[in-house]
Design a protein around this motif. Structure first.
Motif, PDB file in Angstrom:
ATOM      1  N   SER A 233       0.813  -1.220   0.000  1.00 56.34           N
ATOM      2  CA  SER A 233       0.000   0.000   0.000  1.00 56.34           C
ATOM      3  C   SER A 233       0.845   1.268   0.000  1.00 56.34           C
ATOM      4  O   SER A 233       0.329   2.351  -0.283  1.00 56.34           O
ATOM      5  CB  SER A 233      -0.919  -0.002   1.227  1.00 56.34           C
ATOM      6  N   THR A 236       1.023   4.055  -2.919  1.00 51.81           N
ATOM      7  CA  THR A 236       0.045   5.129  -3.102  1.00 51.81           C
ATOM      8  C   THR A 236       0.161   6.205  -2.026  1.00 51.81           C
ATOM      9  O   THR A 236      -0.617   7.152  -2.036  1.00 51.81           O
ATOM     10  CB  THR A 236      -1.369   4.538  -3.076  1.00 51.81           C
ATOM     11  N   GLU A 237       1.122   6.051  -1.123  1.00 54.39           N
ATOM     12  CA  GLU A 237       1.280   7.028  -0.048  1.00 54.39           C
ATOM     13  C   GLU A 237       2.202   8.164  -0.491  1.00 54.39           C
ATOM     14  O   GLU A 237       3.111   7.951  -1.306  1.00 54.39           O
ATOM     15  CB  GLU A 237       1.843   6.348   1.199  1.00 54.39           C
ATOM     16  N   GLN A 241       6.564   9.116  -2.824  1.00 54.49           N
ATOM     17  CA  GLN A 241       6.941  10.089  -3.846  1.00 54.49           C
ATOM     18  C   GLN A 241       8.076  10.994  -3.391  1.00 54.49           C
ATOM     19  O   GLN A 241       8.762  11.593  -4.217  1.00 54.49           O
ATOM     20  CB  GLN A 241       5.720  10.936  -4.219  1.00 54.49           C
ATOM     21  N   GLU A 425      -7.383   1.338  -7.211  1.00 50.43           N
ATOM     22  CA  GLU A 425      -6.131   1.998  -6.885  1.00 50.43           C
ATOM     23  C   GLU A 425      -5.014   1.539  -7.814  1.00 50.43           C
ATOM     24  O   GLU A 425      -4.990   1.888  -8.988  1.00 50.43           O
ATOM     25  CB  GLU A 425      -5.784   1.766  -5.415  1.00 50.43           C
ATOM     26  N   VAL A 426      -4.094   0.687  -7.289  1.00 48.40           N
ATOM     27  CA  VAL A 426      -2.881   0.413  -8.042  1.00 48.40           C
ATOM     28  C   VAL A 426      -3.156  -0.338  -9.331  1.00 48.40           C
ATOM     29  O   VAL A 426      -2.414  -0.216 -10.295  1.00 48.40           O
ATOM     30  CB  VAL A 426      -1.890  -0.370  -7.142  1.00 48.40           C
ATOM     31  N   GLU A 431      -2.397   4.528 -11.899  1.00 54.79           N
ATOM     32  CA  GLU A 431      -1.504   4.237 -10.783  1.00 54.79           C
ATOM     33  C   GLU A 431      -0.358   3.314 -11.193  1.00 54.79           C
ATOM     34  O   GLU A 431       0.763   3.439 -10.698  1.00 54.79           O
ATOM     35  CB  GLU A 431      -2.301   3.607  -9.627  1.00 54.79           C
ATOM     36  N   SER A 435       3.612   4.293 -10.967  1.00 58.23           N
ATOM     37  CA  SER A 435       4.650   3.540 -10.241  1.00 58.23           C
ATOM     38  C   SER A 435       5.851   3.273 -11.140  1.00 58.23           C
ATOM     39  O   SER A 435       6.996   3.311 -10.684  1.00 58.23           O
ATOM     40  CB  SER A 435       4.077   2.236  -9.717  1.00 58.23           C
TER      41      SER A 435
END
Length: 807
Positions: A233, A236-237, A241, A425-426, A431, A435
């Protein structure tokens, strides 16, 4: 009970549906073990189908069995109604229904709420249904048009509906695999093939099962330990980044490394279930004594994945059975006969794999990316094979290893998170690309760059020395056979043998070619309807049936039975050998192997050196005459198999050489044992305080050294080499004992008297022979370092691993 399930689920951090699935999944191990206790073939099929359906109902609910029933009935209907195209029909219908289920469940909230559906089991079931239909379709093709895998797995007879259901749902094996073939399932259930117990050997599955369970426990322990530190997870935090390039790249590796242990656990449990049932048995090793192999259920090679030296090897060590299925039923069938596979076949295979996993952007991007990854690794491997410098080879091997680690963990970001995060999400396109972009698309740019460089810097592989080594071995065997020490003279014998064989082959085929038009008129075109098999009203008694070569199930023949009053007819066959015809009378139900034995008396050809050509096709020795429609008056062409004759001669030479070495070794061993008794007598005499004649000690040492010289002159391999080494150590030990006796015998007594050594001319070994033995000892001592160095060079083997799996 529901409250207890909720408590248990909360304690391990999963939902109730996931916990229910895990309990049923682990229950496949005892369910598979109970299969071994079920008596009878029909009862085993029933138990397999019922236990699989029950576990599916407890895991996913009643609707799961309805979903499973659709592709199963579609495939079986295609096999019954339209066999010539049943494989391609089942392929598109099965994948079409699977895609529909993927789309339906992707739109729901089951995964987002921590639930689970039956699509994973439906994926495995779809592969089983398609492979069964394609193998049944292959049963109609000509044998020369089939690959080795097709010949092994083809189905000549349609399986019954009960056998089909048992194969698809066997003991819950459809939960997580592995995928296996219908023919293997039938042989396992009926106790035939490698599972036959008539040879007195029955493999025990318990040791391999315990190993798989221990592996599963270790994998789950590592996963539970690592997952809090490297959760998926975090991609996506915002903190991800903020990291630099190298930290992001290292986290991609660690997160992928952590997530893979979850898959290792699942596959280890499924492997244990299939092994304990006995289906995981894949044969015996060639060691002495032989040991059972349990590779049929193996779905992953953990060390092979984590320490992969090339990306090409990944499909052979990760999800092994599915990768094998994709190769046999997609990749190989896309390659045109006589042409070399290319990137398009690889890309199509990876696309089918992506669609099979699900219509998620992360899946599709991963498998397209993996095609680029494998193609780039092939370029590095070709460069490695093209150079002859050891240093450059090591550099390219290290480069390929680093490239595989980098691109593999970069590519799997969109795949590994599929069971951890919500679909929005991913797994979304945005997403997944984000990544990849966080590390500047290095895992995509690098393979494309390598592919483009392969056109600029083409690799020319180094010339193989395998053929040259094979010719050298043949010359060495011929030298031993003809009694020549010169390899060049032996080569002349091999060349003369090949020229004579080639001339005889030309004469035979010249006679066949001159009659080609007549042969075409003689041979009738076979009927396309299926032959053999039982009628619909046949009795399902396993004792009344037998399996013919090729897998056809027919009624068992009992020559001693008086139930049938119709005698077996005898037919007359005309066999052409060169320009001569032979008329053979033989039973219509005999095999081609029996016909070869009868022809050996007429032609003088060994049965193994014969090729029987009937209807323009070479026939196997295990095939039956009546099955292939050989009738009274049929004509068969006999051709000498030159390759088989040469191979048999070489094997005979090798066997003769081994027997000669074994006989010589036995004779030397008997002599050493006789001399050992004399050494023991002398040792006993000295231990009692008496003195021995020095000449006896020297004579015994001389004969033992002669045995040692004979042993050093022998060149043996395998068990004989081990026996020779042990015998050499035994002789050396006796010689050392004699040297110690000689030293002890020369020590003066306490009263000062010297030991008087009598010189006797009546020795058992003359003076000239003694001098000859001493010269051999000196020669042996001088040549021993050189012999050891030569032996070390001959024993060293250069191992090379061909990572080009799909070529």
């Amino acid at each position: 009970m529901e409250l207890d399930m909720e408590t248990m689920a909360a304690s391990i951090g999963v939902s109730v549906p996931v916990l229910r699935f895990l309990l049923c999944f682990v229950a496949t191990i005892p369910v598979s073990f109970l299969w071994r206790l079920v008596p009878g073939r029909l009862a085993k099929h029933t138990y397999s189908a019922f236990s699989g359906a029950l576990l599916s109902y407890l895991s996913f609910g009643f609707s799961s069995n309805l979903h499973f029933l659709v592709p199963m009935l579609l495939g079986y209907t295609a096999m019954v109604l339209y066999r010539p195209k049943c494989g391609i029909i089942t392929f598109f219908l099965g994948f079409g229904y699977l895609i529909g289920c993927h789309v339906y469940y992707m739109s729901g909230d089951a995964w987002k709420e921590g639930g689970i559906d039956a699509t994973g089991a439906l994926m495995v079931l779809t592969l089983k249904v398609i492979s069964c239909a394609i193998n049944y379709n292959d049963g109609l093709l000509k044998e020369e048009d089939l690959r080795e895998a097709q010949k092994k797995n083809q189905l000549v007879k349609l399986p019954s509906l009960l056998e089909y259901f048992g194969y698809c749902l066997c003991c819950g094996s459809h939960f997580a695999g592995p995928v296996y073939e219908m023919k293997d399932y039938l042989e396992w259930t009926e106790g035939k093939g490698i599972w036959a117990t008539d040879k007195g050997r029955k493999p025990s599955p318990y040791g391999a099962t315990v190993r798989a369970l221990l592996q599963a426990a270790i994998c789950m322990g590592l996963y539970l330990y690592l997952v809090p530190y490297h959760p998926l997870s975090r991609f996506t935090e915002p903190i991800y980044q903020e990291w630099g390039f190298w930290k992001k790249l290292s986290y991609q590796y660690m997160s992928g490394f952590t997530a893979r242990w979850k898959y290792y656990f699942i596959w280890s449990i499924s492997e244990a279930a299939v092994i304990i049932s006995g289906l995981g048995f894949s044969g015996w090793t060639e060691s002495s004594p032989p040991k059972p192999k349990w590779d049929r259920a193996k779905n992953v090679d953990i060390l092979g994945v984590e320490l992969a030296k090339s990306a090409v090897v990944i499909p052979t060590v990760w999800n092994i059975q599915v990768s094998t299925w994709l190769r046999h039923y997609v990749y190989d069938r896309l390659v045109t006969k006589g042409k070399k596979p290319g990137f398009l076949q690889l890309l199509a295979t990876q696309t089918v794999s992506a669609v099979w996993h699900g219509l998620y952007p992360g899946y599709i991007i991963f498998f397209v990316q993996s095609a680029l990854m494998i193609a780039g690794s092939r370029v590095i491997y070709r460069w490695e094979q093209a150079t002859n410098m050891a240093l450059l080879k090591n550099v390219f091997a290290l480069m390929n290893f680093a490239y595989t680690l980098l691109v593999l963990n970069y590519s799997c970001v969109g795949f590994m998170v599929s069971l951890s995060l919500s679909l929005s999400e991913v797994l979304s396109m945005r997403e997944t690309i984000a990544s990849y972009g966080s590390v500047y698309y290095i895992g995509t740019i690098l393979p494309i760059t390598l592919i483009l460089l392969s056109y600029i810097i083409p690799a020319k592989p180094a010339r193989s020395k395998a053929r040259k080594q094979q010719q050298t071995d043949k010359c060495q065997l011929a030298a031993d056979f003809f009694g020549h020490s010169d390899i060049e003279l032996a080569f002349c014998h091999v060349l003369l043998f090949k020229v004579c064989s080639y001339n005889a082959t030309l004469q035979v085929f010249w006679g066949v070619a001159s009659k080609s038009r007549k042969v075409e008129g003689m041979f009738s075109i076979p009927n396309k309807k299926s032959i053999g098999g039982a009628g619909e009203g046949s009795v399902n008694n396993p004792e009344e049936w037998e399996v013919r070569p090729g897998g056809m199930l027919v009624q068992k023949r009992d020559l001693n039975s008086n139930q049938s009053c119709v005698p077996i007819p005898t037919i007359k066959i005309r066999v052409k050998y060169g320009s001569t015809y032979h008329e053979i009378r033989i039973s219509s139900q005999a095999s081609f192997g029996e016909l070869k034995k009868m022809l050996a008396d007429h032609t003088g050809l060994h049965p193994l050196d014969q090729k029987l050509i009937y209807k323009n096709k070479e026939r196997d020795s295990k095939a039956y005459l009546d099955v292939l429609r050989v009738k009274d008056g049929s004509k068969i062409v006999l051709v000498e198999d030159i390759a088989s004759k040469e191979k048999r001669c070489l094997e005979m030479l090798k066997t003769t050489r081994i027997e000669k070495s074994s006989k010589s070794l036995s004779q030397i061993s008997l002599e050493v044992d006789k001399f050992a008794q004399q050494v023991k007598v002398l040792e006993t005499t000295i231990s009692r305080g008496s003195k021995v004649q020095l000449v006896d000690v020297e004579n015994l040492t001389g004969v033992l050294m002669t045995c040692l010289v004979k042993l050093d002159e022998m060149v043996v391999n395998g068990e004989l080499k081990l026996q020779k080494t042990m015998l050499e150590k035994k002789v050396q030990k006796h010689i050392e004992t004699l040297d110690a006796m000689k030293l002890q015998n020369t020590i003066p007594r306490r009263n000062g008297d010297k030991i008087l050594v009598k010189q006797n001319d009546q020795h058992s070994i003359g003076k000239g022979q003694k001098v000859q033995i001493q010269e051999k000892q000196k020669s042996l001592t001088a040549q021993r370092p050189m012999m050891q160095q030569t032996r070390m060079q001959s024993d060293s083997v250069v191992f090379t691993t061909k990572w080009e799996t799909f070529e």
